[in-house]
Write a protein that holds these residues in place. Structure first.
Motif, PDB file in Angstrom:
ATOM      1  N   ARG A  47       0.867  -1.302   0.120  1.00  4.58           N
ATOM      2  CA  ARG A  47      -0.216   0.036   0.164  1.00  4.58           C
ATOM      3  C   ARG A  47       0.668   1.442  -0.066  1.00  4.58           C
ATOM      4  O   ARG A  47       0.396   2.078  -0.829  1.00  4.58           O
ATOM      5  N   LEU A  48       1.735   1.245   0.659  1.00  5.05           N
ATOM      6  CA  LEU A  48       2.641   2.392   0.618  1.00  5.05           C
ATOM      7  C   LEU A  48       3.413   2.798  -0.598  1.00  5.05           C
ATOM      8  O   LEU A  48       3.540   3.729  -1.008  1.00  5.05           O
ATOM      9  N   LYS A  53       3.169   6.219  -6.038  1.00  9.28           N
ATOM     10  CA  LYS A  53       3.033   6.171  -7.427  1.00  9.28           C
ATOM     11  C   LYS A  53       1.872   7.162  -7.778  1.00  9.28           C
ATOM     12  O   LYS A  53       1.555   7.369  -8.971  1.00  9.28           O
ATOM     13  N   LEU A  54       1.149   7.505  -6.749  1.00 12.34           N
ATOM     14  CA  LEU A  54      -0.129   8.603  -7.077  1.00 12.34           C
ATOM     15  C   LEU A  54       0.437   9.954  -7.274  1.00 12.34           C
ATOM     16  O   LEU A  54       1.803  10.224  -6.996  1.00 12.34           O
ATOM     17  N   GLU A  60      -1.881  14.123  -1.492  1.00 13.28           N
ATOM     18  CA  GLU A  60      -2.430  14.986  -0.551  1.00 13.28           C
ATOM     19  C   GLU A  60      -3.736  14.524   0.124  1.00 13.28           C
ATOM     20  O   GLU A  60      -3.894  14.744   1.376  1.00 13.28           O
ATOM     21  N   HIS A  61      -4.542  14.052  -0.652  1.00 13.94           N
ATOM     22  CA  HIS A  61      -5.813  13.543  -0.255  1.00 13.94           C
ATOM     23  C   HIS A  61      -5.679  12.333   0.713  1.00 13.94           C
ATOM     24  O   HIS A  61      -6.204  12.367   1.896  1.00 13.94           O
ATOM     25  N   VAL A  62      -4.980  11.513   0.239  1.00 18.06           N
ATOM     26  CA  VAL A  62      -4.770  10.103   0.928  1.00 18.06           C
ATOM     27  C   VAL A  62      -4.046  10.569   2.416  1.00 18.06           C
ATOM     28  O   VAL A  62      -4.470  10.140   3.564  1.00 18.06           O
TER      29      VAL A  62
END
Length: 80
Positions: A47-48, A53-54, A60-62
């Motif tokens: 997950r990290l 990769k985003l 920022e949203h996550v």
């Protein structure tokens, strides 16, 4: 053989340790409790890596959502 590992009577080879880590779906760091990722299972590490990769805005949203949950958890711990 696992019993010998657990009792400290034998140490698995790197290949055997990798197979054990894969069976438990954890990293070798996690399995031996050392290294920067030793506290994270493979799912968390994955997950990290996916977060990295985003796009910047998506990250920022996550992180904003994660920060909100962490702050809530800290407040609840303080109020207990």
């Amino acid at each position: 053989m696992i019993g010998k590992y657990e009792r400290g009577e034998a140490v698995p080879s790197i290949e055997a340790a990798k197979k054990i880590a894969d069976a438990f779906e954890v990293s070798l760091d996690y399995l031996v409790g050392e290294g920067i990722n030793s506290k994270f299972d493979k799912k968390t590490v994955g997950r990290l890596q996916d977060i990295e990769k985003l796009e910047v805005k998506e990250k920022e949203h996550v992180f904003a959502m994660l920060d909100a949950f962490l702050a809530k958890n800290k407040m609840e711990a303080i109020l207990k």
